[in-house]
Design a protein around this motif. Structure first.
Motif, short mmCIF file in Angstrom:
data_model
loop_
_atom_site.label_atom_id
_atom_site.label_comp_id
_atom_site.label_asym_id
_atom_site.label_seq_id
_atom_site.Cartn_x
_atom_site.Cartn_y
_atom_site.Cartn_z
N TYR A 49 9.43 26.03 -57.84
CA TYR A 49 10.60 26.47 -57.09
C TYR A 49 10.51 25.86 -55.71
O TYR A 49 9.59 26.15 -54.95
N GLU A 50 11.45 24.97 -55.40
CA GLU A 50 11.45 24.26 -54.13
C GLU A 50 12.88 24.09 -53.65
O GLU A 50 13.83 24.38 -54.37
N ASP A 51 13.04 23.60 -52.44
CA ASP A 51 14.35 23.35 -51.87
C ASP A 51 14.82 21.98 -52.35
O ASP A 51 14.64 20.97 -51.69
N THR A 52 15.40 21.96 -53.55
CA THR A 52 15.81 20.69 -54.14
C THR A 52 16.94 20.02 -53.36
O THR A 52 17.08 18.81 -53.40
N PHE A 53 17.74 20.81 -52.64
CA PHE A 53 18.78 20.21 -51.80
C PHE A 53 18.13 19.40 -50.68
O PHE A 53 18.55 18.29 -50.38
N LEU A 54 17.10 19.95 -50.06
CA LEU A 54 16.38 19.24 -49.00
C LEU A 54 15.76 17.94 -49.54
O LEU A 54 15.83 16.90 -48.88
N VAL A 55 15.21 17.99 -50.72
CA VAL A 55 14.62 16.79 -51.32
C VAL A 55 15.71 15.74 -51.54
O VAL A 55 15.55 14.57 -51.14
N GLY A 56 16.81 16.13 -52.16
CA GLY A 56 17.92 15.20 -52.41
C GLY A 56 18.49 14.63 -51.14
O GLY A 56 18.81 13.43 -51.05
N LYS A 57 18.63 15.46 -50.13
CA LYS A 57 19.15 15.00 -48.84
C LYS A 57 18.18 14.01 -48.19
O LYS A 57 18.61 12.98 -47.66
N SER A 58 16.90 14.29 -48.24
CA SER A 58 15.90 13.41 -47.66
C SER A 58 15.85 12.06 -48.37
O SER A 58 15.64 11.02 -47.76
N LEU A 59 16.09 12.09 -49.69
CA LEU A 59 16.12 10.85 -50.46
C LEU A 59 17.40 10.06 -50.20
O LEU A 59 17.51 8.91 -50.62
N GLY A 60 18.40 10.68 -49.57
CA GLY A 60 19.67 10.01 -49.33
C GLY A 60 20.62 10.12 -50.51
O GLY A 60 21.61 9.40 -50.57
#
Length: 141
Positions: free
Chosen positions: A127-138
């Motif tokens: 369980y992680e902040d997948t939105f943050l990951v996607g945003k960081s990846l661009g």
């Protein structure tokens, strides 16, 4: 009468997973899992390592796909707490990564849910902040 559970064995198995994670030995990590697994990492379809997996042999691919997106020498992880109840363990941790393509960094709290049977992990849900990951990846705005 209920059978006693081996909480020490559950903790030991989960701790072994995290020790292996630190080595980068993806096949060794897979060896900590049962043949059939309930693996789930939520996320966007555009993030290739997210989603479910059901077989041990799929685990190295997860780590190779994920690992290629980040700078390995800049990865951070700290475990805050391991909570064990019988064959289940919940690990509260903090992760930090640097994206290889754009240099963006992110840090976030995460939780893992493991189920251990006979010394092997049968369930791993992250369980992680997948939105943050996607945003960081661009990938996500």
């Amino acid at each position: 009468m209920l059978e006693p559970t081996n909480q020490a064995g559950t903790r030991e198995t989960v701790e072994r997973f995290f020790a292996l994670l630190g080595t980068g030995d993806f096949d060794g990590i897979a060896d900590a899992f049962a043949d059939e697994i309930d693996w789930y990492v939520p996320g966007s379809a555009e993030v290739p390592w997210t989603g479910p997996r059901s077989r041990r042999e799929q685990i190295p691919e997860y780590f190779r796909l994920m690992g290629s997106a980040f700078v390995p020498s800049r990865a951070e992880m700290s475990i805050d707490k391991i909570l064990v109840d019988g064959s289940d363990a919940v690990v509260l941790a903090r992760l930090g990564q640097t994206v290889a393509t754009n240099g963006r960094q992110f840090h976030m709290p995460v939780a893992f849910h493991f189920t251990v049977t006979d010394g092997l992990i049968g369930r791993m849900h992250l369980y992680e902040d997948t939105f943050l990951v996607g945003k960081s990846l661009g990938i996500l705005d």
